[in-house]
Scaffold this active site. Sequence first.
Site, PDB file in Angstrom:
ATOM      1  N   LEU A  10      -5.085 -15.249  32.938  1.00 11.39           N
ATOM      2  CA  LEU A  10      -5.556 -15.108  34.347  1.00 11.39           C
ATOM      3  C   LEU A  10      -7.271 -14.576  34.217  1.00 11.39           C
ATOM      4  CD1 LEU A  10      -3.448 -13.558  36.853  1.00 11.39           C
ATOM      5  CD2 LEU A  10      -3.171 -15.728  36.452  1.00 11.39           C
ATOM      6  N   ASP A  52       2.045  -6.840  30.375  1.00 12.49           N
ATOM      7  CA  ASP A  52       0.348  -5.424  29.893  1.00 12.49           C
ATOM      8  C   ASP A  52       0.616  -5.118  28.494  1.00 12.49           C
ATOM      9  OD1 ASP A  52      -1.351  -2.543  29.959  1.00 12.49           O
ATOM     10  OD2 ASP A  52       0.182  -1.755  30.894  1.00 12.49           O
ATOM     11  N   TYR A 141     -17.889  -2.162  23.534  1.00 13.21           N
ATOM     12  CA  TYR A 141     -17.808  -3.542  23.286  1.00 13.21           C
ATOM     13  C   TYR A 141     -17.725  -3.842  22.138  1.00 13.21           C
ATOM     14  CZ  TYR A 141     -17.163  -8.532  24.696  1.00 13.21           C
ATOM     15  OH  TYR A 141     -16.651  -9.422  24.313  1.00 13.21           O
ATOM     16  N   LYS A 145     -15.288  -5.037  18.872  1.00  8.25           N
ATOM     17  CA  LYS A 145     -15.128  -6.307  18.090  1.00  8.25           C
ATOM     18  C   LYS A 145     -15.236  -6.414  16.742  1.00  8.25           C
ATOM     19  CE  LYS A 145     -14.887  -8.817  22.055  1.00  8.25           C
ATOM     20  NZ  LYS A 145     -12.977  -9.109  22.260  1.00  8.25           N
TER      21      LYS A 145
END
Length: 314
Positions: A10, A52, A141, A145
């Site tokens: 979503l 989840d 972040y 990554k």
Amino acid sequence: MKRILITGALGQIGSELTLKLREIYGADQVIATDIKKNDSEAVVGGPFETVDVMDVNKLMEIAKKYKIDTIMHLAALLSATAEANPIFAWKLNMGGLMNALETARELKAQFFTPSSIGAFGPSTPKIHTPQDTIMRPTTMYGVNKVAGELLADYYYYKFGVDTRGIRFPGLISNVALPGGGTTDYAVEIYYEAVKNGKYTSYIAEGTYMDMMYMPDALRAIIDLMEADATKLKHRNSFNVTAMSIAPEDIAASIAKLVPRFELNYKVDPARQRIADSWPDSIDASAASEEWGFEYEYDLDKMTKDMIEKLRERL
Ligand code: NAD
């Protein structure tokens, strides 16, 4: 790819990717999942399950129920949100990825997850950032990554899971709103241009970052996943880009279609710090050579499409 499970379906990428994959592979072949309920009807016309990604048992159960052979793992916390909540970001971004990789291993499924230009850091060469280079990011972040790229490569070498990834630049789309990244301004500017004829940027003038229009990003995902494995020298993850732009470049492009468009600045130090640690422009030649990456939309072509679509809708 015959039966594809998408996590984070979503979100900004997932809501468009789900529809695109359903067009190509058939509506029932694409199982959209997200932690949120699908009450917005963003993702329609095929199976949806609330999952989840921190719950590995549920993820496995759904993957087995639909006999999936491909996982596209998109559920994650993005750069700005991750920086505001780094401990949770580590848990979700690494834990969720591990669970998705384990599911792929169990089901012998092909696997895709996006990395980001956020995987680079201040010591990375900033101009034409190479495919293989220094990666010492200074954001949570970015740390996630880089670790995620290494983990996905490890699953390929150790367990033979067919893992593939792309280091996306900022993605611009007129469908779903972005979910808390540093390049979100490049989406907001179009909405504000159409609604109010002006925009106040939280990213400073002269800050160059790579960007890409969503249709090119979706095509890149599909092309990489369909690519001949024997041609891939890299796996996780490929540099791609369509444009290296600063706020004033987008404003100039918008001004051709929205006369008197006004750009102001009120810099947000947190997001500016992240932007300053990222490359100005990246080199996508490995993606072009190994699986034929190319893009269709440059800045002006993207601006024309964004403004037209948003004018129709807003
Ligand atoms: P987004 O924030 O728009 O969407 C993420 C989705 O994940 C949301 O729908 C959210 O509800 C869902 N989610 C969050 N926690 C979950 C959980 N525990 N279980 C299941 N679902 C959960 O993100 P996006 O922009 O679509 O990004 C998808 C991926 O692409 C991420 O890995 C992101 O780092 C990467 N990426 C995005 C961009 C970009 O510009 N959008 C650029 C580079 C990389």
